[in-house]
Design a protein around this motif. Structure first.
Motif, PDB file in Angstrom:
ATOM      1  N   ALA A 202       0.822  -1.209   0.000  1.00 53.12           N
ATOM      2  CA  ALA A 202       0.000   0.000   0.000  1.00 53.12           C
ATOM      3  C   ALA A 202       0.857   1.260   0.000  1.00 53.12           C
ATOM      4  O   ALA A 202       0.482   2.279  -0.606  1.00 53.12           O
ATOM      5  CB  ALA A 202      -0.933  -0.004   1.205  1.00 53.12           C
ATOM      6  N   TYR A 203       1.991   1.198   0.689  1.00 54.54           N
ATOM      7  CA  TYR A 203       2.900   2.342   0.799  1.00 54.54           C
ATOM      8  C   TYR A 203       4.314   1.861   0.480  1.00 54.54           C
ATOM      9  O   TYR A 203       5.076   1.494   1.382  1.00 54.54           O
ATOM     10  CB  TYR A 203       2.844   2.948   2.200  1.00 54.54           C
ATOM     11  N   PRO A 204       4.686   1.831  -0.822  1.00 53.51           N
ATOM     12  CA  PRO A 204       5.963   1.225  -1.224  1.00 53.51           C
ATOM     13  C   PRO A 204       7.194   1.809  -0.543  1.00 53.51           C
ATOM     14  O   PRO A 204       8.182   1.107  -0.335  1.00 53.51           O
ATOM     15  CB  PRO A 204       5.999   1.486  -2.736  1.00 53.51           C
ATOM     16  N   PHE A 205       7.171   3.106  -0.200  1.00 56.19           N
ATOM     17  CA  PHE A 205       8.288   3.726   0.507  1.00 56.19           C
ATOM     18  C   PHE A 205       7.982   3.931   1.987  1.00 56.19           C
ATOM     19  O   PHE A 205       8.776   4.538   2.695  1.00 56.19           O
ATOM     20  CB  PHE A 205       8.637   5.082  -0.119  1.00 56.19           C
TER      21      PHE A 205
ATOM     22  N   ARG B 228       2.088  10.576   6.256  1.00 57.30           N
ATOM     23  CA  ARG B 228       2.051  10.934   4.837  1.00 57.30           C
ATOM     24  C   ARG B 228       2.801   9.896   4.025  1.00 57.30           C
ATOM     25  O   ARG B 228       3.816   9.350   4.473  1.00 57.30           O
ATOM     26  CB  ARG B 228       2.651  12.326   4.617  1.00 57.30           C
ATOM     27  N   ASP B 229       2.316   9.635   2.812  1.00 54.29           N
ATOM     28  CA  ASP B 229       2.942   8.640   1.946  1.00 54.29           C
ATOM     29  C   ASP B 229       4.264   9.183   1.408  1.00 54.29           C
ATOM     30  O   ASP B 229       4.296  10.214   0.720  1.00 54.29           O
ATOM     31  CB  ASP B 229       1.999   8.299   0.790  1.00 54.29           C
ATOM     32  N   ILE B 230       5.357   8.496   1.707  1.00 51.39           N
ATOM     33  CA  ILE B 230       6.686   8.982   1.313  1.00 51.39           C
ATOM     34  C   ILE B 230       6.871   8.934  -0.195  1.00 51.39           C
ATOM     35  O   ILE B 230       7.467   9.846  -0.786  1.00 51.39           O
ATOM     36  CB  ILE B 230       7.781   8.171   2.031  1.00 51.39           C
ATOM     37  N   LEU B 231       6.364   7.890  -0.860  1.00 52.03           N
ATOM     38  CA  LEU B 231       6.482   7.809  -2.318  1.00 52.03           C
ATOM     39  C   LEU B 231       5.824   9.016  -2.981  1.00 52.03           C
ATOM     40  O   LEU B 231       6.393   9.614  -3.897  1.00 52.03           O
ATOM     41  CB  LEU B 231       5.848   6.512  -2.820  1.00 52.03           C
TER      42      LEU B 231
END
Length: 287
Positions: free
Chosen positions: A65-68, A75-78
């Motif tokens: 769901a959140y590759p990074f 917050r989503d890093i990717l």
């Protein structure tokens, strides 16, 4: 054919030659093209709103769901890395384009006219060269406030003497060659000699310096943002992300700093490798 078309054709031909002979060049081209795509379409490619908090668990490790992973605000890093590509790349591009144009013009002018013009230009180059780029950028921030505009323009000015000294030396050497005297004897105009013969001969050195300058500019601007003097939170600039991830890094969640730092390193390495290889082939005359 214009100088821009001639320059573009020469560089493109050398890039094609280099790419077919060196896998490292292919890898560098892939990275540069990938970063360029991210810079243009980063916002559209981001799976989440880069500024939206708590889109996922706080400081979550990489997952499907959140590759990074996520940062300390969820917050989503990717998404933030993708959105932060443009501000992280545009600044260095402005620095190298402005400094290359101004530096090349100053260096060629000094070499072409010589005498008093060369002396004045050399003093100006030495004066600017005496001030370190980061110091000039910090002074610009102190005078005009935080943000990327002031340090970007300051670094562009600071890089001018580096380009000017290189181009001045190359132009003086080129102007001393027999074919230049032959062109004058044949009645070729000064503008034609300068833009159709001198400038193309200096392109390999200018291209090499531009790639090196891009790497230094990216690192300098990232450092300025890391110090809190450039882009400001919640901006997703890579330098800001690296700085914001320091507490999480100490706590054992390195993703927030690691991924933007990795992209900075990969971008700088790819541009430098591409510049070094292309310049080597150009200097050998392998078109």
């Amino acid at each position: 054919m214009s100088v821009a078309q001639l320059a573009g054709g020469r560089v493109a031909a050398v890039v094609r030659k280099a790419a077919t002979r060196d896998p490292l060049v292919i890898a560098a081209v892939v990275v540069v093209v990938g970063v360029a795509v991210m810079a243009v379409f980063g916002q559209a490619l981001a799976p989440y709103d880069p500024d939206a908090i708590y889109v996922g668990p706080v400081s979550a490790p990489p997952s499907l769901a959140y590759p990074f992973g996520t940062d300390d605000l969820g917050r989503d890093i990717l998404s933030r890395v993708l959105a932060g590509t443009a501000p992280s790349v545009i600044g260095p591009v402005i620095v190298v384009v402005a400094s290359s144009l101004l530096g090349a013009a100053l260096g060629i002018t000094a070499a072409w006219f010589g005498g008093a013009v060369d002396g004045i230009a050399s003093r100006v180059i030495e004066l600017i060269f005496a001030i370190p780029g980061l110091v000039l950028a910090v002074l610009a921030v102190a005078m005009f406030g935080k943000g990327l505009l002031a340090p970007t323009l300051a670094l562009a000015i600071a890089y001018v003497p580096i380009v000017a000294r290189l181009i001045r030396a190359g132009a003086r050497q080129e102007l001393g060659k027999p074919y230049m005297a032959a062109l004058h004897i044949q009645g070729v105009g000064s503008a034609a000699i300068c833009f159709r013969h001198l400038v193309p001969a200096l392109l390999p050195a200018l291209f090499a310096q531009t790639t090196i300058g891009f790497g230094y500019a990216m690192l300098d601007l990232a450092a300025i943002s890391f110090l809190g003097l450039g882009a400001q939170p919640p901006a997703s600039d890579w330098g800001v992300m690296i700085a914001g991830g320091q507490p999480a890094l100490i706590a054992g969640a390195p993703e927030q700093s690691m991924f933007p730092a990795l992209f900075v390193v990969l971008t700088v390495l790819a541009v430098n490798v591409l510049g070094a290889r292309v310049t080597t082939w150009a200097e050998r005359g392998e078109r």
